[in-house]
Design a protein around this motif. Sequence first.
Motif, PDB file in Angstrom:
ATOM      1  N   MET A   1       0.842  -1.200   0.000  1.00  0.00           N
ATOM      2  CA  MET A   1       0.000   0.000   0.000  1.00  0.00           C
ATOM      3  C   MET A   1       0.868   1.238   0.000  1.00  0.00           C
ATOM      4  O   MET A   1       1.776   1.382   0.794  1.00  0.00           O
ATOM      5  N   THR A   2       0.606   2.115  -0.908  1.00  0.00           N
ATOM      6  CA  THR A   2       1.408   3.337  -0.978  1.00  0.00           C
ATOM      7  C   THR A   2       0.484   4.538  -0.935  1.00  0.00           C
ATOM      8  O   THR A   2      -0.677   4.417  -0.607  1.00  0.00           O
ATOM      9  N   ARG A  19       6.055   0.350  -3.142  1.00  0.00           N
ATOM     10  CA  ARG A  19       5.425   1.072  -4.235  1.00  0.00           C
ATOM     11  C   ARG A  19       5.512   0.364  -5.588  1.00  0.00           C
ATOM     12  O   ARG A  19       4.478   0.039  -6.184  1.00  0.00           O
ATOM     13  N   GLN A  22       3.611  -2.998  -5.826  1.00  0.00           N
ATOM     14  CA  GLN A  22       2.171  -2.870  -5.643  1.00  0.00           C
ATOM     15  C   GLN A  22       1.484  -2.343  -6.897  1.00  0.00           C
ATOM     16  O   GLN A  22       0.458  -2.859  -7.304  1.00  0.00           O
ATOM     17  N   SER A  23       2.053  -1.306  -7.490  1.00  0.00           N
ATOM     18  CA  SER A  23       1.335  -0.708  -8.610  1.00  0.00           C
ATOM     19  C   SER A  23       1.285  -1.700  -9.768  1.00  0.00           C
ATOM     20  O   SER A  23       0.289  -1.793 -10.474  1.00  0.00           O
ATOM     21  N   SER A  25       0.975  -4.825  -9.440  1.00  0.00           N
ATOM     22  CA  SER A  25       0.051  -5.911  -9.153  1.00  0.00           C
ATOM     23  C   SER A  25      -1.405  -5.509  -9.256  1.00  0.00           C
ATOM     24  O   SER A  25      -2.270  -6.353  -9.327  1.00  0.00           O
ATOM     25  N   VAL A  26      -1.731  -4.201  -9.235  1.00  0.00           N
ATOM     26  CA  VAL A  26      -3.126  -3.826  -9.433  1.00  0.00           C
ATOM     27  C   VAL A  26      -3.408  -3.353 -10.850  1.00  0.00           C
ATOM     28  O   VAL A  26      -4.537  -3.424 -11.314  1.00  0.00           O
ATOM     29  N   ALA A  27      -2.385  -2.862 -11.530  1.00  0.00           N
ATOM     30  CA  ALA A  27      -2.623  -2.210 -12.825  1.00  0.00           C
ATOM     31  C   ALA A  27      -3.328  -3.136 -13.813  1.00  0.00           C
ATOM     32  O   ALA A  27      -4.191  -2.705 -14.562  1.00  0.00           O
ATOM     33  N   TRP A  28      -2.999  -4.407 -13.769  1.00  0.00           N
ATOM     34  CA  TRP A  28      -3.586  -5.331 -14.751  1.00  0.00           C
ATOM     35  C   TRP A  28      -5.091  -5.435 -14.600  1.00  0.00           C
ATOM     36  O   TRP A  28      -5.795  -5.765 -15.534  1.00  0.00           O
ATOM     37  N   MET A  29      -5.596  -5.120 -13.401  1.00  0.00           N
ATOM     38  CA  MET A  29      -7.038  -5.245 -13.178  1.00  0.00           C
ATOM     39  C   MET A  29      -7.829  -4.264 -14.034  1.00  0.00           C
ATOM     40  O   MET A  29      -9.016  -4.444 -14.269  1.00  0.00           O
ATOM     41  N   ALA A  30      -7.175  -3.191 -14.482  1.00  0.00           N
ATOM     42  CA  ALA A  30      -7.876  -2.215 -15.318  1.00  0.00           C
ATOM     43  C   ALA A  30      -7.947  -2.693 -16.766  1.00  0.00           C
ATOM     44  O   ALA A  30      -8.672  -2.118 -17.571  1.00  0.00           O
ATOM     45  N   LEU A  31      -7.200  -3.733 -17.094  1.00  0.00           N
ATOM     46  CA  LEU A  31      -7.074  -4.110 -18.500  1.00  0.00           C
ATOM     47  C   LEU A  31      -8.369  -4.586 -19.186  1.00  0.00           C
ATOM     48  O   LEU A  31      -8.645  -4.129 -20.291  1.00  0.00           O
ATOM     49  N   PRO A  32      -9.159  -5.470 -18.556  1.00  0.00           N
ATOM     50  CA  PRO A  32     -10.371  -5.896 -19.288  1.00  0.00           C
ATOM     51  C   PRO A  32     -11.275  -4.723 -19.653  1.00  0.00           C
ATOM     52  O   PRO A  32     -11.717  -4.606 -20.812  1.00  0.00           O
ATOM     53  N   ALA A  33     -11.527  -3.846 -18.678  1.00  0.00           N
ATOM     54  CA  ALA A  33     -12.384  -2.687 -18.947  1.00  0.00           C
ATOM     55  C   ALA A  33     -11.753  -1.811 -20.022  1.00  0.00           C
ATOM     56  O   ALA A  33     -12.427  -1.349 -20.953  1.00  0.00           O
ATOM     57  N   LEU A  34     -10.437  -1.615 -19.880  1.00  0.00           N
ATOM     58  CA  LEU A  34      -9.746  -0.744 -20.835  1.00  0.00           C
ATOM     59  C   LEU A  34      -9.811  -1.313 -22.246  1.00  0.00           C
ATOM     60  O   LEU A  34     -10.063  -0.581 -23.214  1.00  0.00           O
TER      61      LEU A  34
ATOM     62  N   ALA B 114     -11.455  -2.277 -12.551  1.00  0.00           N
ATOM     63  CA  ALA B 114     -10.760  -1.070 -12.998  1.00  0.00           C
ATOM     64  C   ALA B 114     -10.788   0.002 -11.912  1.00  0.00           C
ATOM     65  O   ALA B 114      -9.782   0.672 -11.657  1.00  0.00           O
ATOM     66  N   HIS B 123      -1.157   6.343  -7.337  1.00  0.00           N
ATOM     67  CA  HIS B 123       0.145   6.994  -7.496  1.00  0.00           C
ATOM     68  C   HIS B 123       0.738   6.703  -8.860  1.00  0.00           C
ATOM     69  O   HIS B 123       1.667   7.355  -9.283  1.00  0.00           O
ATOM     70  N   ILE B 174     -19.117   1.340 -19.354  1.00  0.00           N
ATOM     71  CA  ILE B 174     -17.959   1.298 -18.452  1.00  0.00           C
ATOM     72  C   ILE B 174     -17.576   2.666 -17.865  1.00  0.00           C
ATOM     73  O   ILE B 174     -17.362   2.757 -16.651  1.00  0.00           O
TER      74      ILE B 174
END
Lengths: 308, 299
Positions: A1-2, A19, A22-23, A25-34, B114, B123, B174
């Motif tokens: 957590m940062t 930092r 962590q970033s 490991s979460v960034a990929w979660m935006a991929l399907p929507a994106l 997302a 960040h 979305i």
Amino acid sequence: MTTDAAPLAPPRPSSRGARAGQSGSVAWMALPALAIFLGFAVLPLLGVLALSFTKWDGLGAIHPIGIGNWSSVLADPSLFHSLWVTFEVMLFSWLVQTPIALLLGVFMAGQHRYRAVLAVFYFVPLLLSAAAIAVTFKALLDPNFGLGPGLHSDLLTQNWLGDPVLAMGVIIFIVSWQFIPFHALIYQGAVRQIPSSLYEAAALDGAGRMRTFFSITLPQLKYTVITSSTLMVVGSLTFFDLIFVLTAGGPGDSTRVLALEMYRRGFGANQMGPASVLAVILVLVGLVIALGLRRLGGNADESQLEGV
Amino acid sequence: MTALLGATTDTQPQQATPPASHPVGRGWSRHNWLAGLAGWFWLAVVLIPLYWIVITSFKAQSDYYQQNAFAPPGDPTLANYRLVLENDFVRYFFNSVLVAVGTTVPTVIFSLMAAYAIVRGAHSRWLRRVQGLFLMGLAIPLQAAIIPIYLVIIKLGLYDSLPAIAIPSIAFAIPLAVLVLSNFLRDVPRDLFESMRLDGATEWTMLWRLAFPLTRPAMVTVAVYTGVTVWNGFLLPLVLTQSPTERTMPLAVWSFQGQFQVNVPAVLASVVLSTVPIVVLYTIGRRQLVSGLSEGFSK
């Protein structure tokens, strides 16, 4: 957590070490929507600009033809006619909806139980599809079998959808019927956020109801008026379903708004190139209006409660 | 609209009750005749057409032309509903259900993921750009993108199928879903995430064990809003399908009007049937939806 971008979040030096990992490991979660959003919203928006420079009948091959579509569409009076009709719909629907929505919003903000109950019913028209609404009003306004003849009223027996001025009036009425509650809801939320101290001060000063409304409520709602107007105006660019089913742009071309003109050119006449030009113009008009209204509101981030 | 919604991103949708101040409470609005009059007047404006739809749908076609338009049916009949159901209405109904569920479920799941990434990775410059892109997406009118969508759907071989309607619907649902969900997630106390992380939970576990249950109210808002929008969608089915077997409800209502012509009661029965599921949904999710929408726009 940062650290978090939320304005109130204090930095947390202790977690700095985590930092980078962590970033990732979460960034990929935006991929399907994106991916879906890019493929079926952003890409088509860019694609429509590209298609505006091509010749395509909707079935065969696509041929680049340069600025031919643009020069022919811009020279075509039907573009300016449909822009004018779009503008009329926008202006009149704004003029009718804003005062009623404001008044209803103030009404709904009151703490009375019956008002909350009424508000439940106000929302029902928003649930109907534009197609269902258009079909209903078309039957209701039929000059031979509709409301007028049904009530034996000559006043109501008009050729509602066969007369250019009346047809425009009907569209404005239906739009207001459906969308005023939505805007009233926005105003209701805003009215409830006006600090009661302002009203108490006004009451101490002996201000009447009208005076209170125009000196306190209305100025406090300035930014809400702009929010609601932007949604109304940009939304009115896209009244396609309703007008398509209700009048199909008629009588003649008197209610043929820009979106309808685009559909007619593209899917009616199989001229996807010129239709894409119209689509680009539609986007530009929406952007210009949204930015203009934002300007009008000044800096929307500044507090409405300054000096309270 | 982008600009506008950009200014509203700091709202707190989970705040179910309005702030403690009741500005228009007693005293000011108790005897506000003008607003009261407007309120009752609007109720009449809203209800009269709805009343007419419902009573007429129970009238025999012959009565429709003879009776007073606003009199309740002298001899109520279900014949109109029978006629509509005999004309493949059930198929259109299930098509609409499939499209609505097939749009809403992926929209909610992908948008939650997302939104979680955007809030937890705030960040990261990359994720901030993604957030900016979604905000801009709020301003894209579906009409303007329909021609290239048609092209993409043809190229994918999906033309005239239900996924052809659902996939672009997800794309256009979305941005608002991510906005609402990320506003909501931002207000979850960060200590909760921190303590779960110290217990060794991964981001994926935290998403489902913590973010998912906590954002349920916002997800209901998003799901109901998306579901209603898709259920009522007209342009995508109109452009992307052609055979009656792939027809959804609004197209069906439109084509019934062409098919039944002067049989207005039957057309109105189809209007009623197409609206009932949404009214049921509204009844279930009303509080969430109304407070979610009003909190989201009124700041």
